[in-house]
Design a protein around this motif. Structure first.
Motif, PDB file in Angstrom:
ATOM      1  N   ALA A  16       0.866  -1.375   0.036  1.00 11.29           N
ATOM      2  CA  ALA A  16       0.020   0.056  -0.063  1.00 11.29           C
ATOM      3  C   ALA A  16       0.951   1.311   0.287  1.00 11.29           C
ATOM      4  O   ALA A  16       0.714   2.183  -0.687  1.00 11.29           O
ATOM      5  N   ALA A  20       1.074   4.104  -3.107  1.00 14.91           N
ATOM      6  CA  ALA A  20       0.542   5.726  -2.972  1.00 14.91           C
ATOM      7  C   ALA A  20       1.968   6.292  -2.984  1.00 14.91           C
ATOM      8  O   ALA A  20       1.914   7.685  -3.043  1.00 14.91           O
ATOM      9  N   LEU A 158      -4.357   3.715   2.918  1.00 12.05           N
ATOM     10  CA  LEU A 158      -4.669   4.696   1.881  1.00 12.05           C
ATOM     11  C   LEU A 158      -5.475   5.723   2.559  1.00 12.05           C
ATOM     12  O   LEU A 158      -5.338   7.004   2.067  1.00 12.05           O
ATOM     13  N   SER A 194      -7.931  -1.987  -4.119  1.00  9.92           N
ATOM     14  CA  SER A 194      -7.435  -0.814  -3.248  1.00  9.92           C
ATOM     15  C   SER A 194      -6.251  -0.458  -3.501  1.00  9.92           C
ATOM     16  O   SER A 194      -5.689   0.749  -3.529  1.00  9.92           O
ATOM     17  N   TYR A 198      -5.265   3.727  -6.191  1.00 10.08           N
ATOM     18  CA  TYR A 198      -4.900   4.793  -5.486  1.00 10.08           C
ATOM     19  C   TYR A 198      -5.144   5.932  -6.040  1.00 10.08           C
ATOM     20  O   TYR A 198      -5.639   6.853  -5.092  1.00 10.08           O
ATOM     21  N   ASN A 201      -8.462   7.427  -4.428  1.00  8.85           N
ATOM     22  CA  ASN A 201      -8.289   7.698  -3.205  1.00  8.85           C
ATOM     23  C   ASN A 201      -7.084   8.770  -2.430  1.00  8.85           C
ATOM     24  O   ASN A 201      -6.420   8.725  -1.599  1.00  8.85           O
ATOM     25  N   THR A 202      -7.130   9.663  -3.180  1.00  5.63           N
ATOM     26  CA  THR A 202      -6.152  10.663  -3.335  1.00  5.63           C
ATOM     27  C   THR A 202      -6.521  11.737  -2.238  1.00  5.63           C
ATOM     28  O   THR A 202      -7.660  12.106  -1.692  1.00  5.63           O
TER      29      THR A 202
END
Length: 596
Positions: A16, A20, A158, A194, A198, A201-202
């Motif tokens: 993860a 990111a 995240l 997920s 990414y 999911n910023t």
């Protein structure tokens, strides 16, 4: 379809982080981390650079320095509640400085009879068990949570980073038990989404000024006779630095930096009004201002020392205008906006350029008169600074003189300074002559000792940015140097090839608490001559002086030299710069000043 993999909780966290864009992880490991060590040994995370830090505060300070230069968060992994407490004052600094970092910690195992992998098997697992580990840092965090199962570890990582990178930015803290880190599971579709999504999911997009605000501020600024901009951290990004410069130059508005965390404006510009931390008296530009624009400032002025006229119109633009982490704070003003300052200033610049009032003869005359006035003031201030840089007749070294010689020695080098000089913060900032963004940065808070890990992190950031010829210089007081756990930091610098120059202002004690005492008890200053040295009596003396250079040499093979007179300065600076740039060794210059 490709076959599903089996991942541990630790592996899911690392994947993860990489998804990111996290590239640097600083670790201080313990018995809660076997699953992470297994991942490190597998060498399946080559995109994630991992750095061992023997001290947790250095680790988080390094992550801070990296984030401050790049604008990108780094990660820190520490050992249960003990390692969390070992982060010490660096927690305060990244929180108060709104610096994005992600902190990960294990917890003691939550089972004790060998029921599942990771169960307790060492006596320390009982000793390190506390009721609420997250409470240690909760009030400093933008987000904190526990990863209870490995299946959604990536989702929680995240989500934490969303908070870290959304304005106002700051640190986040996640914990997971040893069992959770060790447990393996089939990589499910949810897990894959997920990681791969990414981009969905910023962080929250930066917010600019409200639709009517640019025109409102434009009209106010165009009509002002003596406008002033005050800031502390608008220069935390290159974009912010350049946007502030554009607005100020467009209207010839002077800029004052009060308690700056970053350099926000070229000190070589006639618009620059200098710096203030504690003391300095009333700032003339603030007293005469009819309009004051406060942009990204926690302490725009200290009213007991310097304040605007009661008739001044005050406006506040900030990514944290309510100062949500402070219990007592006030800035009475006409309007305040929660906004991203680079975006807001770009909006304002466009509005000013598009205003027909800008081209009117009256406006041009007002700007021209202000320009002449400010050039004359700058000339006077520059003359005063040059006088301060003159060598003392008795040969003793002063901070302004040393800074002038170091400035000369680095004239052909791009320098990134870390200013943790406490009582000499202003001397360093005033005589550094920085004109580029991110040239002089501070810790962001008030917990001393950031400089050493910060220098390692800043060096890594410059390397990642391809700026291999830049020189990192940390300016510190003698007391601050000791707070920085130098035995750890210089070891890290040697191991990871991040050499930097440290300039220690050795005045024989902690001048800050002594000065605070004298501000409230000014009559005690006279007792120095009649009742013995005051610093010894109020316990602020650092005598006998440690052998600073020997400590750095022992820890990381640093080159070092003590400077006691003016005649030693030039040669010492030359050799120190050579040691860092050519020999790739840390260098320490101890500058002996008048003792406090």
């Amino acid at each position: 379809m490709s076959p599903q993999r089996r991942l541990t909780g630790a592996a899911a966290i690392l994947y993860a982080l990489k998804s990111a864009g996290i590239s640097h992880l600083f670790v201080n490991l313990g018995s809660d981390h076997p699953a992470f060590l297994l991942e490190f040994a597998s060498q399946s995370h080559e995109d994630l650079q991992i750095f061992t830090s023997p001290n947790e505060m250095n680790a988080l300070s390094a992550a801070s320095g990296f984030a401050q230069i790049t604008g990108c968060p780094a990660a820190v992994l520490v050992h249960v509640e003990c390692g969390t407490q070992g982060l010490a004052g660096a927690i305060h600094n990244v929180s108060k400085g709104r610096i994005p970092v992600i902190i990960l910690a294990g917890t003691v195992p939550i089972t004790m009879a060998g029921e599942i992998p990771g169960s307790r098997n060492e006596y320390i697992h009982w000793i390190q068990d506390v009721p609420d580990q997250r409470a240690i840092v909760r009030q400093y965090m933008r987000y904190e949570h526990e990863i209870r199962r490995p299946h959604n570890a990536a989702q929680i990582v995240l989500r934490a980073l969303q908070f870290a990178l959304s304005s106002p930015q700051g640190p986040v803290y996640l914990i997971a038990s040893r069992e959770t880190l060790c447990e393996d599971f089939d990589e499910t579709d949810t897990q894959v989404r997920s990681l791969r999504e990414y981009g969905k999911n910023t962080a929250v997009e930066p917010i600019g000024l409200s639709p009517t605000a640019p025109e409102e501020l434009t009209n106010v600024m165009l009509k002002a006779e003596r406008p002033l901009i005050v800031t502390s951290y608008c220069g935390r990004s290159i974009r912010g630095f350049e946007a502030l410069k554009a607005v100020a130059e467009l209207l010839a508005i002077p800029v004052h930096e009060n308690a700056p965390i970053y350099n926000n404006f070229p000190t070589t510009s006639f618009l620059h009004q200098g710096h203030q931390w504690n003391g300095g008296g009333q700032l003339p530009a603030l007293a005469e201002a009819d309009v004051v624009i406060v942009i990204d400032a926690d302490v725009p002025w200290i009213p007991a020392q310097s304040k605007p006229s009661q008739k001044a119109r005050i406006f506040h633009l900030d990514n944290d205008p309510l100062k949500e982490g402070m219990t007592l704070w006030s800035l009475p003003c006409e309007r305040r906006w929660k906004c991203d300052s680079p975006l807001a200033l770009e909006q304002l610049c466009a509005s000013i350029r598009g205003s027909p009032v800008l081209g009117q003869a009256e406006t041009r005359e007002r700007i021209g008169g202000r320009t002449s006035y400010l050039r004359e003031r700058f000339s006077q201030r520059r003359s005063a600074l040059l006088r301060a840089e003159a060598p003392a007749h008795d040969g003793r070294v002063t901070v302004p003189y040393f800074m002038s010689r170091l400035r000369e020695a680095t004239a052909d080098v791009r320098v990134v300074g870390l200013n943790e000089s406490t009582t000499n913060l202003g001397n360093v900032a005033d005589h550094f002559h920085h004109r580029l963004p991110l040239s002089l940065i501070g810790s962001g808070g008030g917990s001393l000792g950031w400089y050493s890990g910060g220098a390692v992190g800043a060096s890594l950031a410059l390397r990642a940015s391809g700026r291999l010829d830049d020189l990192v210089v940390a300016f510190v007081g003698d007391g601050t140097w000791l707070f920085g756990v130098p035995s750890c930091a210089y070891w890290m610098a040697k191991k990871y090839e991040t050499p930097f120059l440290t300039v220690i202002w050795n005045n024989g004690g902690w001048a800050s608490p002594r000065n605070a005492f004298l501000r409230l008890n000014p009559g005690m200053a006279q007792s120095n001559q009649t009742e013995g040295k005051l610093s010894d009596r109020v316990m602020t003396s650092i005598t006998p002086s440690p052998a600073f250079g020997k400590i750095a040499e022992g820890a990381g093979d640093a080159w070092w030299q003590v400077v006691r007179s003016n005649e030693d300065v030039d040669e010492t600076c030359k050799k120190a710069i050579q040691a860092v740039r050519e020999e790739k060794r840390c260098a320490v210059i101890e500058v002996v000043l008048d003792s406090v």
